[in-house]
Scaffold this motif. Structure first.
Motif, PDB file in Angstrom:
ATOM      1  N   LEU A  82      29.586  36.411  34.256  1.00 59.98           N
ATOM      2  CA  LEU A  82      30.337  37.865  34.184  1.00 59.98           C
ATOM      3  C   LEU A  82      31.827  37.519  34.084  1.00 59.98           C
ATOM      4  CD1 LEU A  82      28.270  39.622  36.914  1.00 59.98           C
ATOM      5  CD2 LEU A  82      27.914  39.734  34.371  1.00 59.98           C
ATOM      6  N   ALA A  83      32.220  36.620  34.915  1.00 60.99           N
ATOM      7  CA  ALA A  83      33.696  36.336  35.355  1.00 60.99           C
ATOM      8  C   ALA A  83      33.779  34.900  35.909  1.00 60.99           C
ATOM      9  CB  ALA A  83      34.089  37.464  36.540  1.00 60.99           C
ATOM     10  N   ALA A 106      33.119  41.469  39.813  1.00 60.36           N
ATOM     11  CA  ALA A 106      32.719  40.698  38.803  1.00 60.36           C
ATOM     12  C   ALA A 106      32.080  41.685  37.445  1.00 60.36           C
ATOM     13  CB  ALA A 106      31.622  39.395  39.130  1.00 60.36           C
ATOM     14  N   HIS A 130      33.409  42.358  33.720  1.00 59.90           N
ATOM     15  CA  HIS A 130      32.461  42.063  32.532  1.00 59.90           C
ATOM     16  C   HIS A 130      32.419  43.524  31.936  1.00 59.90           C
ATOM     17  CE1 HIS A 130      29.366  40.317  30.257  1.00 59.90           C
ATOM     18  NE2 HIS A 130      28.573  41.013  30.706  1.00 59.90           N
ATOM     19  N   LYS A 176      35.455  44.161  29.942  1.00 60.43           N
ATOM     20  CA  LYS A 176      35.690  43.198  28.917  1.00 60.43           C
ATOM     21  C   LYS A 176      35.114  43.522  27.662  1.00 60.43           C
ATOM     22  CE  LYS A 176      36.885  38.631  27.521  1.00 60.43           C
ATOM     23  NZ  LYS A 176      38.230  37.932  27.976  1.00 60.43           N
ATOM     24  N   ALA A 190      37.635  37.682  33.802  1.00 66.05           N
ATOM     25  CA  ALA A 190      36.632  37.791  32.617  1.00 66.05           C
ATOM     26  C   ALA A 190      37.149  37.693  31.273  1.00 66.05           C
ATOM     27  CB  ALA A 190      35.829  38.828  33.008  1.00 66.05           C
TER      28      ALA A 190
END
Lengths: 450, 307
Positions: A302-303, A412, A416, A419, A450
């Motif tokens: 996720l990150a 996180a 995600h 992104k 991320a």
């Protein structure tokens, strides 16, 4: 030491170590003190959150590199709380574990510790978390009774034992409830924050506005399904028990101040039950690992954990506000990373009190404060549309040691999601900033990307 | 002023319980005595005890009660406690001109040249001096010197000023009026408190246990009423010592060489909540204890590093 030649670019520290990946998280909905989890212990709740994480990511019988968690209000029988939770979680019993306590910053600290082990190549996977209960908090006996009982166990004759027992007074037998007053000042966190709030001239309206946004944002995040992959229901709770999706500015404005109501300035007291965190029960966990470890198991990344910084202030003699260490940790962290507030898509400031968020942001923007106290340039204003976008502790509740892991897990997922949705080039980072204040004049800040 | 040359050597610092019982009887005698008949000077004698070794258990209990870590360095307030019995013995003498009980501790000043540690062997001296008229009675200073056995100069000197209200002695000069003549270090109020103490009903009894000072005005409402207080009052030195702990002497003077002054105002009636304000002033730290409801001052003072 060799001097740097003038016309070359300054050396950037090479990224030799892999950054730890946040693979996912799991928490139980946070309960209100005396609510759904009133009979659950710290061990019960941490095991529930951990088991849910194991189930979600198929970690049954996996041996992980390490697990770190902790509780702020911890019974002495829970000396090995995290290891006990691991043994009941479905993980391979060969998975080691250790306890950590940094007050309300506990589980940012455990994420930091596990991430560092991963980044150093010492482990390839681990879990960080935290838990707290105020419903099942340990009650202790008075110091006089405790000391008498200890002496009694060492006494050799009946006369000595009788002598010890007859020295006890009825008052010594009364139990002592835990309190989270600062030991050095005798002030509760709320009383401390009331002083800081006045010092920074933060209004009641501004605080209620933060509280309202927290409830609305958290409710919207639930409705959007953000927490579908982040929460496992427990004891009949599906959502955080403190969440009031239907609260309004009018309802918040009606509440009476509860802190700062002493003395000459009582009239401008502004901290209420609505803009302060409720006493809560709950647990949260985060799964971390190397990218390779995640890829081998078909798990997402996720990150990544970029960096973190802790700070502490001199509050005991009144020279700085108890909960103001975030005003020091974050500028230092950003200076080290060469980043500014505008580089972050999400900013998570733990809502110990609505006014903690406001005084921290006011300090970041204050040239005089930043230069004289932090020794760094001011950070400017926070773009409110990036602040606590999925709600924070005012709405979710704040089981002290669980809050950091809640924030890391939520952030996180947000990073995600952004992104993916933005469809930006993989090389363009999406960043999130975390600041969590803690008792003892401390704070922990962290950057995820991320 | 200096210590009277005549020294009386005692084998140990006297316990305070017996002294208070004797003092009660003596105070009664002084109260009914016709004016001008008794002594009008302080006793011309210095009490001395050699080989005093502070007790580690008592020190730990004191440090825990005052909220200090149980270190091997004696807090300046604990040194006061160590020598207090000897000063009391001077005040309990038949030729001491004022009634011991009912005297009010109005100010205290400590000069600590070097910190005293557990394991140090101490010589303690005590005497009375500076008997003087005051607009509301008579004041006297009790001086205690604590010297480590290997030293010549005292490591610690304490001066406790007491006021015998309504007591006048013939022929005394009005040496000073009051601390009111010096300027108030808190002219603009106290700001926000740095610390708040919630003092329970048994605060006086608890301090009595670790200090040995069982003056009845501190022990219970009943015994306090006998001396004109509506409830038990906290020991002044307890409040001053807690202020000292909050200031943290080692942060004001890393070598722990300092003067520690306090002037007492309104007594702290128990139970009570006391607000403590702190303010840096040059190298020293000013402190004031006050009541947030009434705004009245319980005490103020300063910790100042020695050059």
């Amino acid at each position: 030491m060799a001097s740097t030649p003038e016309n070359t670019t300054p050396a950037v520290p090479e990224q030799t170590n892999p950054r730890a990946a946040v693979i996912g998280s799991n928490r139980i909905p946070f309960g209100k003190a005396g609510g759904a989890y009133r009979s659950a212990s710290n061990l019960d709740m941490l095991t529930a959150a951990l088991s849910g994480l194991v189930a979600r990511f198929g970690l049954q019988d996996e041996r992980l590199g390490d697990v770190s968690a902790g509780a702020v209000l911890k019974h002495s029988r829970d000396f090995n709380l995290t290891r006990e939770a691991v043994l009941g979680s479905g993980l391979d019993p060969h998975t080691p574990a250790f306890d950590v306590q940094r007050a309300c910053g506990t589980s940012v600290e455990t994420v930091w510790a596990i991430a560092n082990k991963i980044a150093l190549g010492q482990i390839s996977s681990g879990i960080a978390g935290g838990v707290d209960t105020t419903s099942d908090a340990p009650i202790v006996v008075s110091d006089r009774l405790r000391k008498t009982l200890l002496r009694l166990s060492r006494a050799k004759t009946i006369q000595q034992r009788l002598g010890l027992l007859t020295a006890l007074r009825p008052g010594d037998l009364a139990p002592v409830a835990p309190n989270v007053n600062e030991p050095r000042t005798g002030l509760s966190m709320g009383e401390h924050q009331a002083i800081t709030t006045r010092r920074w001239g933060i209004t009641r309206e501004a605080q209620d506005e933060i509280a309202l946004a927290s409830h609305r944002n958290l409710a919207a995040a639930y409705d959007d399904g953000l927490f579908d992959d982040l929460i496992t229901p427990y004891r009949g709770l599906l959502r955080d028990e403190s969440l009031r999706a239907d609260t309004t500015a009018e309802k918040l404005a009606k509440l009476k101040p509860v802190f700062g109501t002493n003395g000459a300035n009582a009239a401008d007291a502004s901290i209420t039950a609505g803009n302060a965190t409720p006493l809560s029960d709950g647990a949260a966990t985060v799964l971390l690992g190397t990218d390779a470890w995640a890829a081998e198991r078909g798990l997402p990344v996720l990150a990544h954990v970029v960096d973190a910084e802790s700070a502490a202030v001199d509050f005991a003699r009144g020279e700085e506000g108890l909960l103001m260490a975030g005003a020091y940790a974050v500028p230092r962290l950003l200076a080290r990373q060469g980043l500014g507030l505008a580089d972050f898509d999400f900013i998570e400031i733990h809502e110990a009190f609505a006014s903690t968020v406001l005084t921290t942001m006011a300090a970041w923007a204050d040239e005089e404060f930043m230069s004289s106290k932090v020794g760094l340039p001011a950070l400017g204003e926070v773009d409110r549309s990036r602040l606590n976008v999925a709600g924070s502790s005012l709405a979710a509740g704040h089981p002290f040691a669980a809050t950091g892991a809640r924030i890391v897990g939520t952030l996180a997922a947000l990073l995600h999601q952004k992104k993916l949705n933005d469809g930006a080039a993989p090389s363009v980072p999406v960043r999130g900033l975390i600041s969590v204040c803690a008792a003892g004049g401390q704070a922990v800040a962290m950057i995820l990307e991320a | 002023m200096s210590a009277p040359a005549t020294e009386k050597l005692l084998s140990a610092v006297p316990g305070l319980g017996g002294l208070y019982a004797n003092a009660l009887a003596k105070s009664a005698r002084l109260m009914v005595r016709a004016p001008g008949r008794g002594p009008t000077t302080t006793p011309q004698v210095t009490y001395r005890v050699d080989g005093v070794r502070p007790d580690a258990e008592q020190l730990t209990a004191y440090q825990h009660l005052l909220g200090e870590p149980a270190s091997d360095v004696l807090p300046a307030g604990f040194v006061h406690v160590t020598g207090f019995g000897l000063a009391m013995a001077v005040m309990a003498r038949d030729d001491f001109p004022l009634p011991l009980l009912g005297m009010v501790h109005v100010a205290n000043s400590v000069r600590q040249r070097e910190p005293v540690r557990i394991g140090d062997e101490l010589t303690v001296r005590a005497w009375a001096e500076r008997l003087r008229a005051h607009r509301s009675g008579t004041q006297v200073d009790l001086v205690v010197e604590v010297t480590r056995s290997e030293d010549v100069d005292p490591a610690w000197t304490g001066r406790s000023t007491y006021l015998a209200k309504g007591q006048t002695l013939p022929g005394l000069a009005l040496l000073e009026t009051d601390s009111a003549t010096s300027s108030d270090p808190w002219p603009e109020g106290y700001g926000e408190p740095a610390v708040r103490w919630r003092l329970a009903r048994d605060t006086g009894r608890r301090y009595a246990q670790v200090s040995g000072d069982r003056n009845p005005i501190h022990l219970s409402a009943l015994t306090a009423k006998a001396f004109g207080f509506p409830r038990a009052i906290a020991h002044g030195m307890y409040t001053a010592a807690r202020a000292l702990a909050a200031v943290d002497a080692a942060r004001v003077s890393p070598s722990e060489a300092f003067t520690w002054d306090v002037s007492f105002g309104k007594p702290v009636l128990l139970p009570s909540t006391v607000a403590l304000s702190l303010r840096r002033e040059g190298g020293s730290m000013q402190y004031a204890g006050w009541n947030e409801q009434s705004g009245k001052r319980h005490f103020h003072g300063a910790l100042t590093p020695l050059p």
